[in-house]
Structure formats: C-alpha cells, structure tokens
Design a protein around this motif. Structure first.
Motif, PDB file in Angstrom:
ATOM      1  N   SER A 276       0.830  -1.201   0.000  1.00  0.00           N
ATOM      2  CA  SER A 276       0.000   0.000   0.000  1.00  0.00           C
ATOM      3  C   SER A 276       0.865   1.252   0.000  1.00  0.00           C
ATOM      4  O   SER A 276       0.625   2.201  -0.768  1.00  0.00           O
ATOM      5  CB  SER A 276      -0.929   0.003   1.222  1.00  0.00           C
ATOM      6  N   ASP A 277       1.886   1.270   0.861  1.00  0.00           N
ATOM      7  CA  ASP A 277       2.773   2.433   0.936  1.00  0.00           C
ATOM      8  C   ASP A 277       3.533   2.639  -0.375  1.00  0.00           C
ATOM      9  O   ASP A 277       3.756   3.774  -0.802  1.00  0.00           O
ATOM     10  CB  ASP A 277       3.767   2.263   2.089  1.00  0.00           C
ATOM     11  N   LEU A 278       3.941   1.541  -1.003  1.00  0.00           N
ATOM     12  CA  LEU A 278       4.692   1.642  -2.257  1.00  0.00           C
ATOM     13  C   LEU A 278       3.870   2.346  -3.326  1.00  0.00           C
ATOM     14  O   LEU A 278       4.357   3.275  -3.992  1.00  0.00           O
ATOM     15  CB  LEU A 278       5.095   0.238  -2.722  1.00  0.00           C
ATOM     16  N   PHE A 279       2.639   1.924  -3.501  1.00  0.00           N
ATOM     17  CA  PHE A 279       1.793   2.551  -4.527  1.00  0.00           C
ATOM     18  C   PHE A 279       1.405   3.976  -4.135  1.00  0.00           C
ATOM     19  O   PHE A 279       1.323   4.857  -5.000  1.00  0.00           O
ATOM     20  CB  PHE A 279       0.548   1.700  -4.784  1.00  0.00           C
ATOM     21  N   THR A 280       1.197   4.203  -2.836  1.00  0.00           N
ATOM     22  CA  THR A 280       0.865   5.559  -2.382  1.00  0.00           C
ATOM     23  C   THR A 280       2.013   6.521  -2.663  1.00  0.00           C
ATOM     24  O   THR A 280       1.797   7.649  -3.137  1.00  0.00           O
ATOM     25  CB  THR A 280       0.527   5.549  -0.883  1.00  0.00           C
ATOM     26  N   VAL A 286      -4.872   4.188  -2.870  1.00  0.00           N
ATOM     27  CA  VAL A 286      -5.040   2.793  -2.458  1.00  0.00           C
ATOM     28  C   VAL A 286      -6.199   2.692  -1.470  1.00  0.00           C
ATOM     29  O   VAL A 286      -6.269   3.441  -0.496  1.00  0.00           O
ATOM     30  CB  VAL A 286      -3.748   2.252  -1.804  1.00  0.00           C
ATOM     31  N   VAL A 287      -7.117   1.764  -1.713  1.00  0.00           N
ATOM     32  CA  VAL A 287      -8.238   1.538  -0.799  1.00  0.00           C
ATOM     33  C   VAL A 287      -7.724   0.761   0.417  1.00  0.00           C
ATOM     34  O   VAL A 287      -7.103  -0.296   0.259  1.00  0.00           O
ATOM     35  CB  VAL A 287      -9.362   0.738  -1.492  1.00  0.00           C
ATOM     36  N   PRO A 288      -7.939   1.260   1.650  1.00  0.00           N
ATOM     37  CA  PRO A 288      -7.493   0.524   2.843  1.00  0.00           C
ATOM     38  C   PRO A 288      -8.053  -0.900   2.844  1.00  0.00           C
ATOM     39  O   PRO A 288      -9.259  -1.100   2.674  1.00  0.00           O
ATOM     40  CB  PRO A 288      -8.052   1.362   4.004  1.00  0.00           C
ATOM     41  N   SER A 289      -7.170  -1.881   3.039  1.00  0.00           N
ATOM     42  CA  SER A 289      -7.552  -3.280   2.868  1.00  0.00           C
ATOM     43  C   SER A 289      -7.463  -4.082   4.157  1.00  0.00           C
ATOM     44  O   SER A 289      -6.613  -3.825   5.021  1.00  0.00           O
ATOM     45  CB  SER A 289      -6.641  -3.923   1.807  1.00  0.00           C
ATOM     46  N   HIS A 290      -8.346  -5.078   4.261  1.00  0.00           N
ATOM     47  CA  HIS A 290      -8.321  -6.041   5.372  1.00  0.00           C
ATOM     48  C   HIS A 290      -8.127  -7.459   4.817  1.00  0.00           C
ATOM     49  O   HIS A 290      -8.541  -8.431   5.462  1.00  0.00           O
ATOM     50  CB  HIS A 290      -9.629  -5.959   6.150  1.00  0.00           C
ATOM     51  N   ASN A 292      -5.669 -10.083   1.735  1.00  0.00           N
ATOM     52  CA  ASN A 292      -4.304 -10.330   1.263  1.00  0.00           C
ATOM     53  C   ASN A 292      -4.091  -9.733  -0.130  1.00  0.00           C
ATOM     54  O   ASN A 292      -3.328 -10.245  -0.934  1.00  0.00           O
ATOM     55  CB  ASN A 292      -3.974 -11.827   1.272  1.00  0.00           C
ATOM     56  N   PHE A 293      -4.783  -8.630  -0.397  1.00  0.00           N
ATOM     57  CA  PHE A 293      -4.591  -7.878  -1.634  1.00  0.00           C
ATOM     58  C   PHE A 293      -4.898  -6.408  -1.362  1.00  0.00           C
ATOM     59  O   PHE A 293      -5.479  -6.058  -0.316  1.00  0.00           O
ATOM     60  CB  PHE A 293      -5.507  -8.397  -2.754  1.00  0.00           C
ATOM     61  N   VAL A 294      -4.486  -5.559  -2.284  1.00  0.00           N
ATOM     62  CA  VAL A 294      -4.858  -4.145  -2.207  1.00  0.00           C
ATOM     63  C   VAL A 294      -5.455  -3.730  -3.544  1.00  0.00           C
ATOM     64  O   VAL A 294      -5.024  -4.201  -4.600  1.00  0.00           O
ATOM     65  CB  VAL A 294      -3.676  -3.228  -1.847  1.00  0.00           C
ATOM     66  N   LEU A 295      -6.456  -2.859  -3.494  1.00  0.00           N
ATOM     67  CA  LEU A 295      -7.055  -2.305  -4.700  1.00  0.00           C
ATOM     68  C   LEU A 295      -6.472  -0.911  -4.907  1.00  0.00           C
ATOM     69  O   LEU A 295      -6.572  -0.056  -4.022  1.00  0.00           O
ATOM     70  CB  LEU A 295      -8.574  -2.235  -4.581  1.00  0.00           C
ATOM     71  N   VAL A 296      -5.873  -0.712  -6.075  1.00  0.00           N
ATOM     72  CA  VAL A 296      -5.192   0.536  -6.388  1.00  0.00           C
ATOM     73  C   VAL A 296      -5.969   1.260  -7.485  1.00  0.00           C
ATOM     74  O   VAL A 296      -6.199   0.701  -8.566  1.00  0.00           O
ATOM     75  CB  VAL A 296      -3.746   0.265  -6.867  1.00  0.00           C
ATOM     76  N   ARG A 297      -6.387   2.487  -7.221  1.00  0.00           N
ATOM     77  CA  ARG A 297      -7.058   3.300  -8.233  1.00  0.00           C
ATOM     78  C   ARG A 297      -6.001   3.864  -9.183  1.00  0.00           C
ATOM     79  O   ARG A 297      -4.992   4.413  -8.735  1.00  0.00           O
ATOM     80  CB  ARG A 297      -7.813   4.457  -7.582  1.00  0.00           C
ATOM     81  N   VAL A 298      -6.244   3.742 -10.475  1.00  0.00           N
ATOM     82  CA  VAL A 298      -5.247   4.174 -11.460  1.00  0.00           C
ATOM     83  C   VAL A 298      -5.935   4.925 -12.602  1.00  0.00           C
ATOM     84  O   VAL A 298      -7.045   4.578 -12.998  1.00  0.00           O
ATOM     85  CB  VAL A 298      -4.455   2.975 -12.035  1.00  0.00           C
ATOM     86  N   ARG A 328      -6.033  -4.798  -8.948  1.00  0.00           N
ATOM     87  CA  ARG A 328      -5.964  -5.508  -7.675  1.00  0.00           C
ATOM     88  C   ARG A 328      -4.635  -6.241  -7.610  1.00  0.00           C
ATOM     89  O   ARG A 328      -4.299  -7.009  -8.509  1.00  0.00           O
ATOM     90  CB  ARG A 328      -7.123  -6.499  -7.542  1.00  0.00           C
ATOM     91  N   VAL A 329      -3.883  -5.993  -6.545  1.00  0.00           N
ATOM     92  CA  VAL A 329      -2.534  -6.543  -6.402  1.00  0.00           C
ATOM     93  C   VAL A 329      -2.496  -7.461  -5.189  1.00  0.00           C
ATOM     94  O   VAL A 329      -2.728  -7.024  -4.054  1.00  0.00           O
ATOM     95  CB  VAL A 329      -1.485  -5.420  -6.239  1.00  0.00           C
ATOM     96  N   SER A 330      -2.215  -8.733  -5.405  1.00  0.00           N
ATOM     97  CA  SER A 330      -2.112  -9.675  -4.290  1.00  0.00           C
ATOM     98  C   SER A 330      -0.846  -9.418  -3.487  1.00  0.00           C
ATOM     99  O   SER A 330       0.177  -8.990  -4.024  1.00  0.00           O
ATOM    100  CB  SER A 330      -2.086 -11.114  -4.812  1.00  0.00           C
ATOM    101  N   VAL A 331      -0.922  -9.681  -2.192  1.00  0.00           N
ATOM    102  CA  VAL A 331       0.239  -9.527  -1.322  1.00  0.00           C
ATOM    103  C   VAL A 331       1.295 -10.567  -1.710  1.00  0.00           C
ATOM    104  O   VAL A 331       0.994 -11.771  -1.762  1.00  0.00           O
ATOM    105  CB  VAL A 331      -0.167  -9.696   0.148  1.00  0.00           C
ATOM    106  N   PRO A 332       2.525 -10.132  -2.000  1.00  0.00           N
ATOM    107  CA  PRO A 332       3.561 -11.078  -2.430  1.00  0.00           C
ATOM    108  C   PRO A 332       4.360 -11.658  -1.266  1.00  0.00           C
ATOM    109  O   PRO A 332       4.235 -11.199  -0.118  1.00  0.00           O
ATOM    110  CB  PRO A 332       4.468 -10.192  -3.289  1.00  0.00           C
TER     111      PRO A 332
END
Length: 353
Positions: A276-280, A286-290, A292-298, A328-332
């Motif tokens: 999340s911090d990387l894309f921010t 980035v939509v706050p996530s709960h 194992n992925f984050v949704l990134v607005r682009v 949508r980016v899965s946690v690596p």
C-alpha cells in the motif's frame, strides 16, 4: 431427433475468469494466493493419505467437520465441508434460488454468487457499494431469498463491523444472510470481526475457505457454518464424494498448525502495508484493505497492467472485477516484493492520465 438446447436463462452468461499467471510464481499477484504456501505438515499428510487413494473418501469429511466445529465452538451438525466454498455457494443456489429465487449482493459482487444464481434460473439484485463498502441499508430494502455479504469485500478489501452485519440480519427480509469470510483471517482482529457468534441468533450462515490463509487453493476445500436445517438440505443434494481424501487430510493438517497460520497472518498484514505504501508513494490512491490484496485506483488501468506484465508481474485488472480504473494486487512473498519494488522504481510506472 429434438435439438438439444441450453436453458434460455443461460444465454449470455459471462463465465468466471481467473487471474492470469506471470512467468514466475513470485510475480503472480493476480489470484490472492498465499505468499507463504501451505503448512509444511500438509505435504506429509497428503503423502500418507495418497496411500489410500484407491479408497473412497469420507463422504461427509467427519473428522474435518469435527475439528472445524470444535474450533468455532458449534455443533458438528452445523458444519458442511465442500469442494471449495464455490461448491457450497452453488448448493445454496440450487436449494434456495432455483426456479425464480432472488439473491441480493453488492455491486461489484463475488462473481460465483452471481453465476450460481443465474445458472439455476434465479435473479440477482446488485446494490452498488457506498464508499467502497457494502451499502447494507440499501441491501436490506431488497426482498430476497439469499443475501450475500462478502466480508472483507472482494475486490475492495473493505470490512463492515459485526454489529453492522447483525443489524442487517435483523432488518433484511432475506431468508438467509450468507457472510463470506474468505479473507477474515487477514483482518486486524478476526475474532472481533467474524460473524460466527451471530449463528446462534439464526437466519445467518458463514462461508470459509482453506484457499487463502491456509494456502490450499490447489486442493479446493471450503466449509459452511449454518443452521442445522440448512446443512441438512445441502447435505441431501451434494455430490457424495466431492471433497477428496487428499484434500481432507491437507485441511486437517493445515487447521492444526496454528503456528504457520499465524505466520501467514503476520506476513500478510505487514506486506499489505508495504505494498500500500509503495503505490501511495508513487502517487496512486489505495483503498485501505483487510485482505491479502490491495485495490489501487489508477488513471490508466490497461497501461499499468501492461507495464507490470512487461516487468514479469501479473495483477488483476479492475475492469474484470467490476471496478474499472483500478488494479488488484495480491500480497507477495519476499521475492515477489523485491520484484515489485524493482518494477515500480521504473519512472514509467508513475500515474499517467
């Protein structure tokens, strides 16, 4: 001879399409798979079970059901194990939506909720999200047989509190509220967030999967916690041996290894923050996530997907999930994280309008 034709309500049905794979497992960040894999005890359990591969599996997964029931503090009669949670969703549709029933869900919804309803000739009523969360008040105004609440939500990753789910159950006219908790293990406090304690109040069921936090996506095991009459109906219409012997053994081993499960949780929550911090930092929302992925607005969805693919990283286009203008980016895992960092260091990854 009469021409064979599919049922008319299947016309135009859009099939479920899985995320694309990358050239390496580390770069495959499109399907929300476990970055740490399954418990090391799973392999041993599967090998032992394979020695009896010529025998049919336990039709009702008795030992696994008992373990699940004990974990959640409910009677075994309220547990049904399925070939992934998807089989259980299809069984719910077959039992309670076939021939004209109605399901209400969020828009965007988990595609299997929609597909299963349409396959049995039911109607889907989709209620748009409100600020990336379920609009439970609007959903409660919809007359329905089943109400699906995917919590945390996929693909946004947002979470509605348990009290909100309770109020929804109290006000919704739906015959059964189905809370899909595929990602609940990645919430900050899963015990405080889960709807399992609401089971005793009736009218509610909880879906869980072994695909995410337990790392068994390739073996297909899920379970449903529901009132006993619901379990009885579904047990009567399910395929008798749908969960194979190896999958049952693997799920038992995974469930009993609490150390590995907690390691997956800790890694996921930490890595989710890093992603999340990387894309921010690169200027994305980035939509706050709960989960194992984050949704990134682009601003340029197709362009970012294409540029990441050129760097060996597969992500899920938001347009394929009902949220155009996002990825949508899965946690690596650690290797995937380094790969993602290198890719995002390219100035070409900056937002483009």
């Amino acid at each position: 001879m009469t021409e064979l034709t599919a049922r008319p309500w299947l016309s135009g049905l859009a099939p479920y399409r899985p995320g694309a794979a990358a050239p390496s497992a580390a770069g495959s960040l499109s399907s929300n798979e476990s970055a740490l894999g399954a418990s090391p005890h799973v392999v041993d359990a599967v090998v032992r079970a394979a020695r009896s591969a010529h025998r049919y599996p336990d039709a009702l997964a008795t030992e696994l059901r008992a373990e699940i029931a004990a974990r959640h503090g409910i009677p075994t009669e309220q547990v049904l194990v399925g070939n992934g949670s998807d089989e259980l969703i299809f069984l719910l549709a077959l039992a309670f939506l076939a021939g004209g029933g109605t399901a209400v869900c969020a828009d965007p919804a988990y595609r299997v909720d929609e597909i299963s309803t349409q396959v049995v000739g039911g109607t889907v009523v989709s209620v748009p999200l409100a600020e990336d969360q379920h609009d439970l008040a609007a959903m409660a105004a919809v007359p329905a047989d089943l109400a699906y609440v995917v919590n945390p939500h996929n693909p946004t990753g947002t979470l509605v509190p348990r009290d909100a789910v309770r109020r929804f159950r109290e006000h919704s006219p739906a015959g059964l509220v189905v809370v899909d908790e595929a990602y609940i293990d990645f919430a900050p406090d899963p015990l405080a967030a889960t709807a399992v304690p609401l089971l005793r109040e009736g009218g509610l069921a909880v879906l869980r999967t072994f695909s995410k936090a337990f790392g068994l996506a390739g073996l297909r095991v899920g379970y449903l916690l529901a009132p006993t009459p619901v379990i009885d109906v579904l047990s009567g219409i399910r395929a008798p041996f749908s969960v194979n012997r190896l999958a049952q053994a693997a799920a038992l081993a995974a469930l009993r290894d609490r150390t590995h499960h907690e390691a997956v949780r800790v890694h996921t929550i930490d890595m989710r923050r890093r992603v999340s911090d990387l894309f921010t930092r690169h200027g994305y929302d980035v939509v706050p996530s709960h989960t194992n992925f984050v949704l990134v607005r682009v601003p340029d969805e197709a362009g970012l997907v294409r540029r990441l693919a050129a760097a060996g990283i597969a992500v899920r286009p938001g347009s394929a999930l009902g949220v155009p203008g996002a990825v949508r980016v899965s946690v690596p895992g650690d290797e995937g994280w380094r790969h993602l960092q290198r890719a995002m260091a390219d100035p070409g990854m900056l937002p483009r309008t």
